[in-house]
Design an enzyme around this catalytic site. Structure first.
Site, PDB file in Angstrom:
ATOM      1  N   ASP A   1      -1.486  -0.542   5.990  1.00 15.65           N
ATOM      2  CA  ASP A   1      -1.722   0.084   7.293  1.00 15.65           C
ATOM      3  C   ASP A   1      -3.160  -0.050   7.762  1.00 15.65           C
ATOM      4  O   ASP A   1      -3.504   0.442   8.833  1.00 15.65           O
ATOM      5  CB  ASP A   1      -1.345   1.573   7.244  1.00 15.65           C
ATOM      6  CG  ASP A   1      -2.311   2.386   6.394  1.00 15.65           C
ATOM      7  OD1 ASP A   1      -2.664   1.920   5.278  1.00 15.65           O
ATOM      8  OD2 ASP A   1      -2.724   3.471   6.827  1.00 15.65           O
TER       9      ASP A   1
ATOM     10  N   ASP B   1      -0.528   5.114   0.835  1.00 14.64           N
ATOM     11  CA  ASP B   1      -0.938   6.063   1.877  1.00 14.64           C
ATOM     12  C   ASP B   1      -0.803   5.415   3.249  1.00 14.64           C
ATOM     13  O   ASP B   1      -1.392   4.369   3.510  1.00 14.64           O
ATOM     14  CB  ASP B   1      -2.388   6.504   1.658  1.00 14.64           C
ATOM     15  CG  ASP B   1      -2.556   7.345   0.412  1.00 14.64           C
ATOM     16  OD1 ASP B   1      -1.794   8.314   0.261  1.00 14.64           O
ATOM     17  OD2 ASP B   1      -3.432   7.039  -0.415  1.00 14.64           O
TER      18      ASP B   1
ATOM     19  N   ASP C   1       0.847  -1.187   0.000  1.00  9.19           N
ATOM     20  CA  ASP C   1       0.000   0.000   0.000  1.00  9.19           C
ATOM     21  C   ASP C   1       0.888   1.245   0.000  1.00  9.19           C
ATOM     22  O   ASP C   1       2.104   1.160   0.230  1.00  9.19           O
ATOM     23  CB  ASP C   1      -0.897  -0.036   1.247  1.00  9.19           C
ATOM     24  CG  ASP C   1      -1.918   1.078   1.255  1.00  9.19           C
ATOM     25  OD1 ASP C   1      -2.392   1.471   0.181  1.00  9.19           O
ATOM     26  OD2 ASP C   1      -2.253   1.560   2.354  1.00  9.19           O
TER      27      ASP C   1
END
Length: 265
Positions: free
Chosen positions: A213, A19, A17
């Site tokens: 996250d 962001d 990922d």
């Protein structure tokens, strides 16, 4: 964090990922450069897979370049590209009304779609910082007329330099609530985008791990795709937040630097 990362480091490929893992807004997260150096040094295959639909792979590569990271655009795949691919299979050369940024519009153009604000086949909604009442009203009218509602991803919130901000699912909710129609979301944790990612990497799920996250998108996407998962605590989810979910990641990392062997400062 005290855990054996030998098996994670032995993977031949990583789906990562962006962001909250690589950056917050325009600020790079500590130890990301060491992580990218690790990928290059160990000759790992990798794909930055983002639920954000705002930017094209070229723009994402340029963004990392401004942060001092040289990564070619073929290492990026977005929810906009996955959405365009999905819709092209459902309704070849159809038409769409887009609420989103240029990365989404461009992906749909490239997939053969035309823009239509009168009677489109789909209303396609992605992240945007220019949402206003007129766009919501227009989308509502089109859905009432029969357009199918598509969301690029199901993230409710996202990380930024200033903190947590609303994301696609939060922004699309007025349209869902007004029309009574539920959007279909293509991005993580939809297995579709995970299959696209593995195909682009050219590897089997056993040889790859997903790093993210978010428990409710990245980690569950990996679990449902039967892949090892690594949650980083540099984004939306903190250590206490893991306990709120009925599933756990395979690994929990401070940040991606830990995978590269960077110890705590």
């Amino acid at each position: 964090m005290s855990q054996d990362l030998t098996k994670l480091r032995a993977k031949s490929a990583y789906i990562c990922d962006m962001d909250g893992v690589i950056y917050h807004g325009n600020r790079i997260i500590p130890h990301v450069k060491e992580f990218v150096d690790f990928l290059a040094k160990e000759k790992k295959d990798f794909l930055f897979l983002t639920n954000s639909s705002e930017r094209s792979p070229r723009e994402l590569a340029q963004k990392l370049g401004r942060m001092g990271l040289e990564v070619s655009e073929d290492h990026f795949y977005t929810s906009a590209l996955a959405t365009a691919s999905f819709l092209a299979g459902q309704c070849p050369r159809g038409s769409v009304y887009v609420v989103g940024e240029p990365g989404l519009t461009f992906a749909l153009y490239e997939a053969g779609f035309s823009m239509n604000d009168v009677n489109p086949d789909y209303v396609v909604f992605g992240e945007t910082r220019s949402l206003n009442y007129e766009k919501i009203e227009k989308a509502v009218r089109l859905v009432f007329r029969g357009a199918k509602l598509i969301g690029t991803n199901s993230d409710i919130t996202g990380p930024s330099e200033e903190g947590i901000i609303p994301a696609c699912r939060a922004l699309i909710s007025p349209i869902e609530m007004t029309t009574g129609k539920k959007a279909y979301f293509v991005g993580k944790p939809n297995p579709l985008i995970m299959r696209h990612a593995l195909k682009k990497l050219g590897c089997h799920r056993e040889d790859a791990a997903i790093i993210g996250d978010r428990m409710d998108t990245d980690i569950i996407a990996g679990i449902e795709s039967e892949m090892d998962t690594a949650l980083v605590l540099s984004g939306v989810t903190d250590a206490e937040g893991v306990a709120k979910f009925p599933y756990r990641p395979t690994y929990i990392l401070r940040d991606v630097g830990e995978l590269a062997g960077v110890t705590d400062d």
